[in-house]
Design an enzyme around this catalytic site. Sequence first.
Site, short mmCIF file in Angstrom:
data_model
loop_
_atom_site.label_atom_id
_atom_site.label_comp_id
_atom_site.label_asym_id
_atom_site.label_seq_id
_atom_site.Cartn_x
_atom_site.Cartn_y
_atom_site.Cartn_z
N TYR A 169 0.82 -1.21 0.00
CA TYR A 169 0.00 0.00 0.00
C TYR A 169 0.86 1.27 0.00
O TYR A 169 0.53 2.26 -0.64
CB TYR A 169 -1.00 -0.04 1.17
CG TYR A 169 -2.17 -0.93 0.86
CD1 TYR A 169 -2.17 -2.29 1.19
CD2 TYR A 169 -3.27 -0.45 0.15
CE1 TYR A 169 -3.23 -3.13 0.84
CE2 TYR A 169 -4.33 -1.27 -0.21
CZ TYR A 169 -4.31 -2.61 0.13
OH TYR A 169 -5.34 -3.44 -0.23
N ASP A 199 -7.40 6.07 -4.78
CA ASP A 199 -6.47 7.19 -4.96
C ASP A 199 -7.22 8.51 -4.76
O ASP A 199 -8.44 8.50 -4.55
CB ASP A 199 -5.80 7.11 -6.35
CG ASP A 199 -6.79 7.20 -7.51
OD1 ASP A 199 -6.71 6.37 -8.44
OD2 ASP A 199 -7.65 8.12 -7.50
N HIS A 246 -14.67 2.17 -1.62
CA HIS A 246 -13.66 1.23 -1.12
C HIS A 246 -12.58 1.92 -0.31
O HIS A 246 -11.47 1.41 -0.19
CB HIS A 246 -13.06 0.45 -2.29
CG HIS A 246 -14.07 -0.45 -2.94
ND1 HIS A 246 -13.96 -0.85 -4.25
CD2 HIS A 246 -15.21 -0.99 -2.47
CE1 HIS A 246 -15.00 -1.63 -4.55
NE2 HIS A 246 -15.77 -1.73 -3.49
N GLY A 284 -14.18 3.13 -16.87
CA GLY A 284 -12.97 2.43 -16.46
C GLY A 284 -13.17 1.42 -15.35
O GLY A 284 -12.34 1.30 -14.44
C1 BV8 Z 1 -18.10 -7.91 0.69
C2 BV8 Z 1 -9.86 -1.59 -2.17
C3 BV8 Z 1 -19.34 -8.89 2.47
C4 BV8 Z 1 -8.62 -2.37 -1.79
C5 BV8 Z 1 -11.22 -3.17 -3.43
C6 BV8 Z 1 -19.59 -13.44 -5.70
C7 BV8 Z 1 -20.63 -12.57 -5.93
C8 BV8 Z 1 -20.71 -11.36 -5.23
C9 BV8 Z 1 -19.72 -11.00 -4.32
C10 BV8 Z 1 -18.68 -11.88 -4.14
C11 BV8 Z 1 -18.62 -13.11 -4.80
N1 BV8 Z 1 -17.49 -13.73 -4.39
C12 BV8 Z 1 -16.85 -12.94 -3.49
C13 BV8 Z 1 -17.56 -11.84 -3.34
C14 BV8 Z 1 -17.27 -10.73 -2.52
C15 BV8 Z 1 -16.22 -9.81 -3.13
C16 BV8 Z 1 -16.24 -9.74 -4.64
O1 BV8 Z 1 -17.03 -9.01 -5.24
N2 BV8 Z 1 -15.35 -10.51 -5.28
C17 BV8 Z 1 -15.30 -10.49 -6.71
C18 BV8 Z 1 -13.86 -10.68 -7.15
C19 BV8 Z 1 -16.23 -11.58 -7.24
N3 BV8 Z 1 -16.56 -8.51 -2.61
C20 BV8 Z 1 -16.12 -8.18 -1.40
O2 BV8 Z 1 -15.41 -8.88 -0.71
C21 BV8 Z 1 -16.62 -6.84 -0.88
N4 BV8 Z 1 -17.11 -7.04 0.45
O3 BV8 Z 1 -18.70 -8.52 -0.15
O4 BV8 Z 1 -18.30 -8.02 2.03
C22 BV8 Z 1 -19.65 -8.47 3.83
C23 BV8 Z 1 -20.90 -7.88 4.07
C24 BV8 Z 1 -21.21 -7.51 5.36
C25 BV8 Z 1 -20.29 -7.72 6.40
C26 BV8 Z 1 -19.04 -8.27 6.14
C27 BV8 Z 1 -18.71 -8.66 4.83
C28 BV8 Z 1 -15.49 -5.84 -0.80
C29 BV8 Z 1 -14.97 -5.54 -2.18
C30 BV8 Z 1 -13.96 -4.37 -2.12
C31 BV8 Z 1 -12.55 -4.89 -2.28
N5 BV8 Z 1 -11.62 -3.75 -2.33
N6 BV8 Z 1 -10.41 -2.09 -3.42
C32 BV8 Z 1 -7.45 -2.03 -2.68
O5 BV8 Z 1 -7.57 -1.18 -3.59
O6 BV8 Z 1 -6.38 -2.61 -2.43
S1 BV8 Z 1 -11.77 -3.76 -4.90
C33 BV8 Z 1 -10.74 -3.22 -6.12
O7 BV8 Z 1 -10.95 -4.09 -7.20
C34 BV8 Z 1 -11.08 -1.86 -6.67
O8 BV8 Z 1 -11.46 -0.96 -5.70
C35 BV8 Z 1 -12.17 -2.12 -7.67
O9 BV8 Z 1 -13.42 -2.10 -7.08
C36 BV8 Z 1 -11.87 -3.53 -8.06
C37 BV8 Z 1 -11.18 -3.53 -9.41
O10 BV8 Z 1 -12.16 -3.26 -10.30
P1 BV8 Z 1 -11.98 -2.07 -11.36
O11 BV8 Z 1 -11.91 -0.79 -10.66
O12 BV8 Z 1 -13.05 -2.29 -12.34
O13 BV8 Z 1 -10.55 -2.31 -12.00
P2 BV8 Z 1 -10.11 -3.49 -12.97
O14 BV8 Z 1 -8.63 -3.50 -12.96
O15 BV8 Z 1 -10.87 -4.74 -12.63
O16 BV8 Z 1 -10.66 -3.02 -14.40
C38 BV8 Z 1 -10.17 -1.83 -14.98
C39 BV8 Z 1 -11.09 -1.51 -16.15
O17 BV8 Z 1 -10.62 -0.29 -16.73
C40 BV8 Z 1 -11.06 -2.54 -17.26
O18 BV8 Z 1 -12.38 -2.79 -17.71
C41 BV8 Z 1 -10.25 -1.86 -18.38
O19 BV8 Z 1 -10.70 -2.25 -19.66
C42 BV8 Z 1 -10.55 -0.42 -18.13
N7 BV8 Z 1 -9.51 0.52 -18.58
C43 BV8 Z 1 -8.17 0.31 -18.68
N8 BV8 Z 1 -7.58 1.44 -19.11
C44 BV8 Z 1 -8.56 2.38 -19.28
C45 BV8 Z 1 -9.79 1.80 -18.94
N9 BV8 Z 1 -10.94 2.46 -19.01
C46 BV8 Z 1 -10.91 3.75 -19.42
N10 BV8 Z 1 -9.76 4.39 -19.76
C47 BV8 Z 1 -8.59 3.73 -19.71
N11 BV8 Z 1 -7.44 4.36 -20.05
#
Ligand code: BV8
Length: 262
Positions: free
Chosen positions: A69, A106, A121, A200
Amino acid sequence: MEDVLPRRAAQLLGDARRVVVFTGAGISAESGVPTFRDDLTGLWARFDAQRLATAEAFHADPDLVWGWYEWRRSRVRRAEPHAGHRAIAAIEARVPGSTVITQNVDDLHERAGTRAAIHLHGSLFTPRCVAAAHPATFEDRHDGDATQPPEGRRIPPPRCASCMALVRPGVVWFGEALPEAALTAAVEAAAACDVFLTVGTSGVVYPAAEIPRIAARAGAAVIQINPEPTPLDQICAINLRGTAAQVLPALVAAAWKATDER
Ligand code: BV8
């Protein structure tokens, strides 16, 4: 789903009274901050972000996770917001009924002028202690540390000044609940908007990924800006295949031009 020129998107945005802008890691990419999935390099290359961004990983190896981090925070501090971030700040300034919601940890939205981004988040800049969530301040022991190896390093987390417990990043880890007030505000804004701009995000992390779907179900016109297809494609009225720094300024300029000429 319709792949159209930004003309229709510009008209929808220009006419909208309630706009939500929802962003993910992709909007920070053109500022030089790798997306969440591209973020694991060097020391952390062998890890999966979803395993490293957890309370379990932190408690198993605090120095490794805190170092990750701190490395990410130092990279954000060296990054600059781009024209896409500024276009979003312009939407917030011009449309009284607008809301900016981000999944990012960020501060690029704020540094581009967005006044009230909802951080679903958390943030790299709000560390707190693990015992009582006492806010902690950075000693900035490592900021501007030019000697920091390119891949970052393990760093022992600081101790809380109030209770001596370990300090942790102020982010929401996988398996942790999102801040209730932030999630409620985001859901309410999505359910009430005319236009929902999703920029994004891969739309796969829940419950955040439900926000665009709530807007679509409530009848909003969902407009996606992403160079790649995502699972959100099928709920979008318009998909603009391009990057945030290119498409957002053009879309906002066209929207205001269309309304100012009326
Ligand atoms: C919770 C902070 C319960 C930390 C983050 C199945 C179904 C539903 C849920 C779940 C499941 N299995 C597991 C879960 C739960 C889990 C989850 O969703 N898992 C996923 C993987 C399935 N969720 C959780 O655990 C959440 N909590 O459910 O808790 C609970 C309830 C009550 C009480 C107790 C517990 C918590 C989730 C939050 C995790 N923390 N971030 C850190 O940053 O270190 S998540 C982190 O990943 C980000 O914040 C963001 O949300 C995510 C990444 O996603 P994106 O932002 O979309 O980024 P990514 O790289 O994936 O994609 C980038 C995109 O940009 C691409 O599409 C690309 O094409 C595009 N791009 C690239 N360049 C450009 C562009 N677009 C435009 N311009 C460009 N130049």
